[in-house]
Motif scaffolding. Structure first.
Motif, PDB file in Angstrom:
ATOM      1  N   THR A   1       0.897  -1.273  -0.156  1.00  0.00           N
ATOM      2  CA  THR A   1       0.024   0.135   0.008  1.00  0.00           C
ATOM      3  C   THR A   1       0.709   1.241  -0.133  1.00  0.00           C
ATOM      4  O   THR A   1       0.491   2.205  -0.753  1.00  0.00           O
ATOM      5  N   GLU A   2       1.831   1.178   0.818  1.00  0.00           N
ATOM      6  CA  GLU A   2       2.853   2.500   0.677  1.00  0.00           C
ATOM      7  C   GLU A   2       3.470   2.727  -0.428  1.00  0.00           C
ATOM      8  O   GLU A   2       3.940   3.752  -0.871  1.00  0.00           O
ATOM      9  N   THR A   3       3.825   1.471  -1.077  1.00  0.00           N
ATOM     10  CA  THR A   3       4.767   1.484  -2.332  1.00  0.00           C
ATOM     11  C   THR A   3       3.764   2.238  -3.357  1.00  0.00           C
ATOM     12  O   THR A   3       4.466   3.033  -4.120  1.00  0.00           O
ATOM     13  N   GLU A   4       2.559   1.905  -3.507  1.00  0.00           N
ATOM     14  CA  GLU A   4       1.794   2.633  -4.468  1.00  0.00           C
ATOM     15  C   GLU A   4       1.812   3.995  -4.178  1.00  0.00           C
ATOM     16  O   GLU A   4       1.491   4.981  -4.953  1.00  0.00           O
ATOM     17  N   ARG A   5       1.739   4.294  -2.891  1.00  0.00           N
ATOM     18  CA  ARG A   5       1.600   5.683  -2.547  1.00  0.00           C
ATOM     19  C   ARG A   5       2.862   6.660  -2.967  1.00  0.00           C
ATOM     20  O   ARG A   5       2.865   7.768  -3.581  1.00  0.00           O
ATOM     21  N   LEU A   6       3.938   5.770  -2.610  1.00  0.00           N
ATOM     22  CA  LEU A   6       5.066   6.485  -3.067  1.00  0.00           C
ATOM     23  C   LEU A   6       5.351   6.574  -4.735  1.00  0.00           C
ATOM     24  O   LEU A   6       5.990   7.776  -5.061  1.00  0.00           O
TER      25      LEU A   6
ATOM     26  N   TYR B   1      -2.981  -2.558 -10.100  1.00  0.00           N
ATOM     27  CA  TYR B   1      -3.743  -3.760 -10.039  1.00  0.00           C
ATOM     28  C   TYR B   1      -3.004  -5.048  -9.650  1.00  0.00           C
ATOM     29  O   TYR B   1      -3.601  -5.863  -9.073  1.00  0.00           O
ATOM     30  N   ILE B   2      -1.760  -4.915  -9.976  1.00  0.00           N
ATOM     31  CA  ILE B   2      -0.732  -5.903  -9.404  1.00  0.00           C
ATOM     32  C   ILE B   2      -0.517  -5.946  -7.948  1.00  0.00           C
ATOM     33  O   ILE B   2      -0.665  -7.013  -7.412  1.00  0.00           O
ATOM     34  N   ILE B   3      -0.631  -4.776  -7.501  1.00  0.00           N
ATOM     35  CA  ILE B   3      -0.404  -4.605  -6.092  1.00  0.00           C
ATOM     36  C   ILE B   3      -1.671  -5.231  -5.315  1.00  0.00           C
ATOM     37  O   ILE B   3      -1.805  -5.975  -4.124  1.00  0.00           O
TER      38      ILE B   3
ATOM     39  N   GLY C   1      10.930  -2.319 -13.605  1.00  0.00           N
ATOM     40  CA  GLY C   1       9.776  -2.680 -13.953  1.00  0.00           C
ATOM     41  C   GLY C   1       8.516  -2.341 -13.419  1.00  0.00           C
ATOM     42  O   GLY C   1       7.231  -2.808 -13.550  1.00  0.00           O
ATOM     43  N   LEU C   2       8.768  -1.291 -12.713  1.00  0.00           N
ATOM     44  CA  LEU C   2       7.510  -0.738 -11.625  1.00  0.00           C
ATOM     45  C   LEU C   2       6.616   0.167 -12.475  1.00  0.00           C
ATOM     46  O   LEU C   2       5.455   0.205 -12.268  1.00  0.00           O
TER      47      LEU C   2
END
Length: 245
Positions: free
Chosen positions: A41-46, A63-65, A173-174
């Protein structure tokens, strides 16, 4: 038989290896699932805040997260039930091997069931080894990012060199290659590394990685203990003890 002898006999039938493995498995899965879910969740926010300006650039990552978070829910439920079953099987095989309860002996069906759990646990340990290796990837990404930020702090007196130091999320690849900006450089990157979200995400991934390692250790402990008990039961069966089905 006195109360003391009865207690000692009951304690002798406790599968201590399986009990330790169960505690390790519960704690490892709790770390991996809990910290991993929050870290995603925090990665998506960053990514949304510092590496991508357009929603379409990181919609696939979102979507992957979300998919991985659903997988985490399933893993937590599966391991909770599987560890309880393995602990119950450990009580059975340990009591049968030590002949704790008098006429309670191993059966052919019981030995077949034990061998099935050995194979399943071994396969699960091999698969979880891949999960353990995969969980190291985000730790590697954030470690490189932290090392780059440390280099920026050392080279603060040369702004030209600082601006050449970047972390490009597209290389990992992010994000797609057409994402804008897709990377953070110089003092912008240094600012990212000083945020609470970055430090917390880094720590969460480390905790999830440690949880995956603890779970792998638990599965290996299960494999060793169940294999040992199964070998003892086979030996007792060859001696003609409790060969009924």
């Amino acid at each position: 038989m006195g109360c003391y002898d009865c207690c000692m006999r009951c304690l002798g039938g406790v599968p201590y290896c399986s009990l330790v493995a169960t505690l390790l498995c519960f704690s490892g899965i709790a770390l991996f699932c809990g910290c991993g879910h929050q870290a995603l969740t925090e990665t998506e926010r960053l990514i949304e805040t510092y590496f991508a300006r357009n929603l379409q650039d990181y919609i696939t990552l979102a979507y992957i997260i979300q998919y991985f978070q659903y997988v985490i829910y399933g893993l937590a439920s599966f391991f909770f039930l599987y560890c309880i079953v393995l602990l119950a099987e450990g009580f059975y095989t340990t009591s049968a091997a030590k002949q704790t309860f008098g006429e309670f002996r191993s059966t052919m069906c019981g030995r077949c069931l034990s061998s099935t759990f050995i194979v399943l646990t071994y396969v699960l340990a091999v698969l979880w080894l891949l999960v353990f290796a995969f969980s190291a990837l985000p730790v590697y990404f954030f470690y490189n990012m932290d090392a780059t930020c440390h280099t920026i702090e050392v080279l603060t007196e040369t702004p030209a060199s600082i601006n050449q130091l970047c972390v490009d999320a597209r290389q990992y690849g992010l994000l797609p290659w057409n994402a804008v900006p897709g990377k953070a450089c110089g003092m912008t990157l240094s600012t990212v590394c000083k945020t609470r979200e970055y430090r917390m995400t880094y720590d969460l991934y480390i905790a999830a990685f440690a949880g995956a390692g603890i779970t792998l250790l638990a599965l290996l402990t299960y494999t060793v203990s169940t294999t040992y008990n199964f070998a003892v039961l086979r030996y007792l069966g060859r001696k003609g003890i409790g060969a009924r089905c």
